[in-house]
Motif scaffolding. Structure first.
Motif, PDB file in Angstrom:
ATOM      1  N   THR A 371       0.790  -1.154   0.178  1.00 48.60           N
ATOM      2  CA  THR A 371       0.002  -0.159   0.179  1.00 48.60           C
ATOM      3  C   THR A 371       0.742   1.585  -0.175  1.00 48.60           C
ATOM      4  O   THR A 371       0.241   2.215  -0.397  1.00 48.60           O
ATOM      5  CB  THR A 371      -1.517  -0.088   1.385  1.00 48.60           C
ATOM      6  N   THR A 372       2.037   1.445   0.659  1.00 48.23           N
ATOM      7  CA  THR A 372       2.672   2.437  -0.090  1.00 48.23           C
ATOM      8  C   THR A 372       4.485   1.584  -0.565  1.00 48.23           C
ATOM      9  O   THR A 372       4.766   0.682  -0.676  1.00 48.23           O
ATOM     10  CB  THR A 372       3.237   3.042   1.960  1.00 48.23           C
ATOM     11  N   PRO A 373       4.767   2.934  -0.708  1.00 49.80           N
ATOM     12  CA  PRO A 373       6.664   3.073  -1.841  1.00 49.80           C
ATOM     13  C   PRO A 373       7.565   1.900  -0.889  1.00 49.80           C
ATOM     14  O   PRO A 373       6.990   1.471   0.511  1.00 49.80           O
ATOM     15  CB  PRO A 373       6.935   4.342  -1.748  1.00 49.80           C
ATOM     16  N   PRO A 374       8.052   1.161  -0.913  1.00 52.63           N
ATOM     17  CA  PRO A 374       8.663  -0.072  -1.030  1.00 52.63           C
ATOM     18  C   PRO A 374       9.709   0.858  -0.035  1.00 52.63           C
ATOM     19  O   PRO A 374       9.904   0.327   1.180  1.00 52.63           O
ATOM     20  CB  PRO A 374       9.816  -0.948  -2.352  1.00 52.63           C
ATOM     21  N   GLN A 417      15.566  -4.180  -2.607  1.00 48.23           N
ATOM     22  CA  GLN A 417      15.559  -4.495  -3.893  1.00 48.23           C
ATOM     23  C   GLN A 417      15.204  -3.762  -4.873  1.00 48.23           C
ATOM     24  O   GLN A 417      14.956  -2.903  -6.319  1.00 48.23           O
ATOM     25  CB  GLN A 417      16.239  -6.076  -4.026  1.00 48.23           C
ATOM     26  N   LEU A 418      13.395  -3.746  -4.456  1.00 45.84           N
ATOM     27  CA  LEU A 418      13.008  -3.585  -5.196  1.00 45.84           C
ATOM     28  C   LEU A 418      12.445  -1.554  -5.489  1.00 45.84           C
ATOM     29  O   LEU A 418      12.587  -1.231  -6.222  1.00 45.84           O
ATOM     30  CB  LEU A 418      10.925  -3.901  -4.423  1.00 45.84           C
ATOM     31  N   GLN A 419      13.450  -0.715  -4.289  1.00 44.46           N
ATOM     32  CA  GLN A 419      13.092   0.343  -4.026  1.00 44.46           C
ATOM     33  C   GLN A 419      13.698   0.881  -5.746  1.00 44.46           C
ATOM     34  O   GLN A 419      14.120   2.083  -6.261  1.00 44.46           O
ATOM     35  CB  GLN A 419      13.834   0.845  -2.409  1.00 44.46           C
ATOM     36  N   LEU A 420      15.951  -0.026  -5.117  1.00 44.59           N
ATOM     37  CA  LEU A 420      17.033  -0.040  -6.266  1.00 44.59           C
ATOM     38  C   LEU A 420      16.068  -0.497  -7.578  1.00 44.59           C
ATOM     39  O   LEU A 420      16.255   0.661  -8.342  1.00 44.59           O
ATOM     40  CB  LEU A 420      17.595  -0.322  -5.931  1.00 44.59           C
ATOM     41  N   ALA A 421      15.414  -1.395  -7.990  1.00 41.98           N
ATOM     42  CA  ALA A 421      15.094  -1.752  -9.169  1.00 41.98           C
ATOM     43  C   ALA A 421      14.439  -0.248  -9.701  1.00 41.98           C
ATOM     44  O   ALA A 421      13.525  -0.312 -10.468  1.00 41.98           O
ATOM     45  CB  ALA A 421      14.394  -2.846  -9.143  1.00 41.98           C
ATOM     46  N   GLN A 422      12.804  -0.511  -9.043  1.00 43.25           N
ATOM     47  CA  GLN A 422      12.005   0.569  -9.674  1.00 43.25           C
ATOM     48  C   GLN A 422      12.750   2.534  -9.844  1.00 43.25           C
ATOM     49  O   GLN A 422      12.795   3.178 -10.600  1.00 43.25           O
ATOM     50  CB  GLN A 422      11.517   1.329  -8.220  1.00 43.25           C
ATOM     51  N   THR A 423      13.821   2.451  -9.418  1.00 41.78           N
ATOM     52  CA  THR A 423      14.999   3.712  -9.252  1.00 41.78           C
ATOM     53  C   THR A 423      15.569   4.239 -10.762  1.00 41.78           C
ATOM     54  O   THR A 423      15.314   4.614 -11.343  1.00 41.78           O
ATOM     55  CB  THR A 423      15.715   4.400  -7.581  1.00 41.78           C
ATOM     56  N   VAL A 424      16.191   2.183 -10.697  1.00 44.72           N
ATOM     57  CA  VAL A 424      16.807   2.620 -12.408  1.00 44.72           C
ATOM     58  C   VAL A 424      15.773   2.362 -13.535  1.00 44.72           C
ATOM     59  O   VAL A 424      16.197   2.660 -14.467  1.00 44.72           O
ATOM     60  CB  VAL A 424      17.293   0.827 -12.122  1.00 44.72           C
ATOM     61  N   GLY A 425      14.658   1.673 -13.253  1.00 46.19           N
ATOM     62  CA  GLY A 425      13.683   1.298 -14.169  1.00 46.19           C
ATOM     63  C   GLY A 425      12.919   2.423 -14.931  1.00 46.19           C
ATOM     64  O   GLY A 425      12.463   2.715 -15.870  1.00 46.19           O
ATOM     65  N   ARG A 426      12.533   3.880 -13.667  1.00 44.14           N
ATOM     66  CA  ARG A 426      12.518   5.350 -14.299  1.00 44.14           C
ATOM     67  C   ARG A 426      13.000   5.835 -15.310  1.00 44.14           C
ATOM     68  O   ARG A 426      12.807   6.609 -15.879  1.00 44.14           O
ATOM     69  CB  ARG A 426      12.396   5.754 -12.802  1.00 44.14           C
ATOM     70  N   ARG A 449       7.045 -10.192  -1.086  1.00 38.55           N
ATOM     71  CA  ARG A 449       7.151  -9.637  -2.348  1.00 38.55           C
ATOM     72  C   ARG A 449       7.085  -9.695  -3.622  1.00 38.55           C
ATOM     73  O   ARG A 449       7.431  -9.407  -4.738  1.00 38.55           O
ATOM     74  CB  ARG A 449       7.975  -8.289  -2.046  1.00 38.55           C
ATOM     75  N   ARG A 450       6.245 -11.359  -3.731  1.00 41.63           N
ATOM     76  CA  ARG A 450       7.007 -11.908  -5.487  1.00 41.63           C
ATOM     77  C   ARG A 450       5.717 -11.435  -5.650  1.00 41.63           C
ATOM     78  O   ARG A 450       6.592 -10.832  -7.182  1.00 41.63           O
ATOM     79  CB  ARG A 450       6.930 -13.376  -4.300  1.00 41.63           C
ATOM     80  N   LEU A 451       4.965 -11.734  -5.990  1.00 37.26           N
ATOM     81  CA  LEU A 451       3.516 -10.684  -6.821  1.00 37.26           C
ATOM     82  C   LEU A 451       4.138  -9.545  -7.024  1.00 37.26           C
ATOM     83  O   LEU A 451       3.350  -9.707  -8.385  1.00 37.26           O
ATOM     84  CB  LEU A 451       2.341 -10.614  -6.110  1.00 37.26           C
ATOM     85  N   TYR A 452       4.316  -8.169  -6.306  1.00 38.80           N
ATOM     86  CA  TYR A 452       5.251  -7.447  -6.829  1.00 38.80           C
ATOM     87  C   TYR A 452       5.950  -7.310  -7.461  1.00 38.80           C
ATOM     88  O   TYR A 452       5.920  -6.879  -8.589  1.00 38.80           O
ATOM     89  CB  TYR A 452       5.193  -6.891  -5.473  1.00 38.80           C
ATOM     90  N   ALA A 453       6.911  -8.115  -6.666  1.00 40.31           N
ATOM     91  CA  ALA A 453       7.622  -8.135  -8.062  1.00 40.31           C
ATOM     92  C   ALA A 453       7.346  -8.419  -9.746  1.00 40.31           C
ATOM     93  O   ALA A 453       7.879  -8.145 -10.852  1.00 40.31           O
ATOM     94  CB  ALA A 453       9.372  -9.223  -7.501  1.00 40.31           C
ATOM     95  N   GLN A 454       6.256  -9.814  -9.600  1.00 41.77           N
ATOM     96  CA  GLN A 454       6.259 -10.471 -10.981  1.00 41.77           C
ATOM     97  C   GLN A 454       5.583  -9.073 -12.017  1.00 41.77           C
ATOM     98  O   GLN A 454       5.446  -9.044 -12.913  1.00 41.77           O
ATOM     99  CB  GLN A 454       5.096 -11.079 -10.498  1.00 41.77           C
ATOM    100  N   THR A 455       4.667  -8.428 -10.928  1.00 39.23           N
ATOM    101  CA  THR A 455       3.942  -7.285 -11.803  1.00 39.23           C
ATOM    102  C   THR A 455       4.762  -6.418 -12.300  1.00 39.23           C
ATOM    103  O   THR A 455       4.754  -5.902 -13.223  1.00 39.23           O
ATOM    104  CB  THR A 455       3.461  -6.690 -10.490  1.00 39.23           C
ATOM    105  N   LEU A 456       6.249  -5.890 -11.254  1.00 37.92           N
ATOM    106  CA  LEU A 456       7.145  -4.513 -11.757  1.00 37.92           C
ATOM    107  C   LEU A 456       7.691  -5.240 -13.174  1.00 37.92           C
ATOM    108  O   LEU A 456       7.999  -4.625 -14.246  1.00 37.92           O
ATOM    109  CB  LEU A 456       7.855  -4.467 -10.797  1.00 37.92           C
TER     110      LEU A 456
END
Length: 665
Positions: A371-374, A417-426, A449-456
């Protein structure tokens, strides 16, 4: 007058002598010039030789003075008046300078950079300048400056005027504060007005009135506070009514505050009573007691909140006793529930504290909600993780801690890892998107966090496909911009390189369909133009045949069919118009049945079918009306005798009427 005459005669005598001396000198030079012959070349040579022979030992004759003796004497005669004239000018200039120095004002002191050992006049001037702002600090500073000046001070008269003005300003400010309800501020300012001020008596009068109002308001306020503390709402209300009778702004403003406090106290007391009722409904239920504690701890600051502290301590002690019993029975699940219900205001024993930390950390260790950012969830997990790590190894909860800490650490690692990946993906570039996917792929199935990772990952793969296929569509659109058949076919071929299942496949298909329609339009437009040209030449049959060459799956099929239907209608109108005109002519002559018969020959679907059917309906109504009228006349009895026939035996022939024809109406 005699002196002026003597001076004038002397000046004239000097002028006469100068003119005479100059005239004689000119005459002498003229005579010498006339008497002396002009030198020749031989005489000039002899003179040069003689000068050389004489050498330097010959003494040169003395140079005569420049001015004659008469001129020098005249100048000496004028020297004395000139000297006196210069002395007179000097004395006059000195007097003027002294007068200007006496009438010029001294320089104005700079109050911003005034030195510390400034004179009293400079300090008073700066105090006057500062007091013009009307600020209380400047007015008080001015009064403090002249407070200790003696009555015989040189600036005392000027200072008295300033003290009067400053006192008047202070008293006005104090009156304003009193009107706004700030009696304490008004009283403090009134006390600052010195006794030497002419307004001291007025200040003391106002001060007494404000102090009286303040004391009365404080007395009533104290009575109201006692009533609120005892939950005596009626007494508090009566005391507030007494405040309304005070003709004072401070009392009115204080009344609004007290009314709000009364509402708060009553509401808070009702909430406390509700918490007590909840606790009384199930005094042995830990969860119910926890709800009562939570409700009591949310009470705002008030007298009821102070009374609730005793209830919170009582309920908290009950929970602590229950927690001790559950730990003795090794009921860890029940102990965690009890620890979560403990009030925050009570000091917790180490075991209860550990249970509380574990109870807070366990839901977070298994939660998979995003519900909130990583990064925010990381910090939400970091505090419980640090608390659980503080649980000692000899604690009864050490075994649960060993299981809980790896889960929390795994959660925090995945969130980072999710936060770093989102930063790089932007950055929205192929390498960065691929790196982002690589960063979240280690989040294996089973992790929260698997489902959220697959969505990303799905989103980033879609963006990669868009970046890879976008050049195909861009090049295809550039080719199609020319609008020619070869370029459109090339554009379609380029767009078909976007394979099925790709992110831009739908967009590519839409573009292909659009360009296909353009190609069909370019191919079939000449056929349609030819058909329209034939129609203009009244070759409607040939125009229809030409328009029908455009197939149903082509872009111009609807336009061609619309044109063909229009031409067919024109042909049908030309064929059926004469039949309809003849039917109308018969109807005008009263032959309605034959008119209906002629109009019925125009078949369904023909261009004039609707017109024919409308005419048939109208003529049928007319015929039915005539038949009803005839039938009604035939049924009426005849009152006249039957006419006698001639005896001659000759019968005039009577034409039998056609049963289908009727006279006109």
């Amino acid at each position: 007058m005699a002196g002026k005459t003597v001076k004038r005669s002397r000046v004239q005598a000097v002028k006469f002598r100068l003119q005479k001396a100059g005239k004689s000198k000119v005459e002498k030079q003229t005579a010498d010039t006339v008497a002396k012959p002009a030198p020749t070349a031989a005489s000039k040579e002899r003179d040069r030789t003689a000068r050389k022979q004489r050498g330097t030992n010959v003494v040169q004759p003395l140079r005569r003075p420049r001015f004659p003796a008469q001129v020098t004497k005249g100048l000496r005669f004028l020297a004395a008046p000139l000297v006196w004239l210069c002395l007179l000018a000097f004395c006059g200039g000195t007097g003027v300078a002294a007068f200007l120095w006496l009438t010029t004002l001294p320089p104005v002191p700079n109050c911003q950079t005034m030195p510390s050992p400034a004179s009293d006049s400079e300090q008073l001037y700066c105090a006057e300048q500062a007091s013009r702002s009307g600020k209380v600090e400047a007015l008080l500073a001015g009064l403090a400056l002249v407070k200790n000046w003696s009555p015989d001070h040189p600036l005392r008269h000027r200072a008295n005027r300033d003290v009067t003005e400053w006192s008047k300003s202070l008293l006005a400010i104090a009156d304003t504060k009193a009107g706004q309800g700030d009696l304490a501020g008004a009283i403090a300012l009134a006390k600052k007005i010195p006794a030497s001020s002419p307004l001291h008596a007025d200040a003391q009068t106002a001060l007494l009135g404000w102090q009286k109002a303040q004391n009365l308001g404080q007395t009533i306020n104290a009575a109201i506070q006692r009533a609120l503390k005892q939950q005596d709402w009626q007494t508090a209300t009566l005391q507030m009514q007494a405040l309304t009778r005070l003709d004072d702004e401070y009392a009115r403003q204080n009344l609004n505050r007290l009314r709000q406090q009364l509402v708060t106290e009553r509401t808070t007391y009702q909430q406390l009573q509700q918490a007590r009722q909840i606790a009384a409904s199930a005094p042995e239920d830990v969860v119910v007691i926890g709800k009562a504690i939570a409700l009591a701890e949310r009470l705002p600051a008030s007298y009821a909140r102070s009374a609730a502290q005793l209830d919170i301590q009582t309920w908290g002690q009950f929970l602590l006793n229950r927690l001790t019993a559950q730990l003795g029975q090794a009921d860890m699940a029940g102990a965690i529930v009890t620890a979560q219900s403990l009030p925050f205001s009570l000091p917790l024993p180490p075991v209860a504290r550990d249970l509380l930390w574990i109870g807070r950390a366990q839901p977070l260790a298994t939660s998979n909600l995003m519900t909130t950012p990583p990064l925010e969830q990381f910090w939400q997990l970091w505090l419980p993780l640090s608390q659980v790590r503080q649980i000692r190894a000899d604690s009864p909860l050490a075994a649960q801690t060993k299981v809980l800490i790896p889960r929390l650490e795994q959660q925090t690692q995945d969130l980072l890892q999710l936060q770093l990946a989102q930063t790089v993906g932007r950055l929205k570039q192929l390498p960065t998107l691929q790196s982002a996917i690589a960063l979240v792929q280690p989040i294996t199935p089973g992790r929260p966090r698997r489902l959220y990772a697959q969505t990303l990952i799905a989103q980033w793969r879609k963006e990669i496909q868009q970046l890879e296929d976008r050049p195909y569509l861009t090049q295809a659109q550039q080719l199609a911009a020319a609008g020619t058949l070869p370029k459109l076919n090339a554009a379609i071929a380029q767009a078909r390189q976007v394979a099925p299942g790709r992110a831009l496949r739908l967009e590519a298909q839409n573009l292909i369909a659009k360009w296909t329609r353009q190609i069909q339009t370019l191919e079939d437009q000449p056929i349609l133009n030819q058909a329209r040209a034939l129609a203009k030449q009244n070759k409607l049959t040939e125009a229809i045949q030409t328009a029908n060459k455009i197939r149903a799956d082509r872009a111009l099929y609807k336009d061609a069919q619309a044109a063909a239907n229009d031409w067919i209608a024109q042909i049908q109108i030309a064929e059926d118009q004469s039949l309809l005109d003849e039917a109308r002519a018969l109807a005008d002559r009263g032959r309605l049945t034959r008119a209906i018969s002629f109009a019925s020959e125009i078949g369904y679907g023909r261009a004039l079918y609707d017109d024919a059917q409308s005419a048939i309906a109208r003529w049928s109504d007319q015929r039915d009306t005539i038949l009803r009228e005839r039938r009604s006349r035939r049924d009426e009895p005849s009152s006249l005798p039957e006419p006698s026939r001639p005896s001659s035996g000759y019968n005039s022939p009577v034409e039998a009427p056609d049963s289908q024809d009727l006279p006109p109406p």
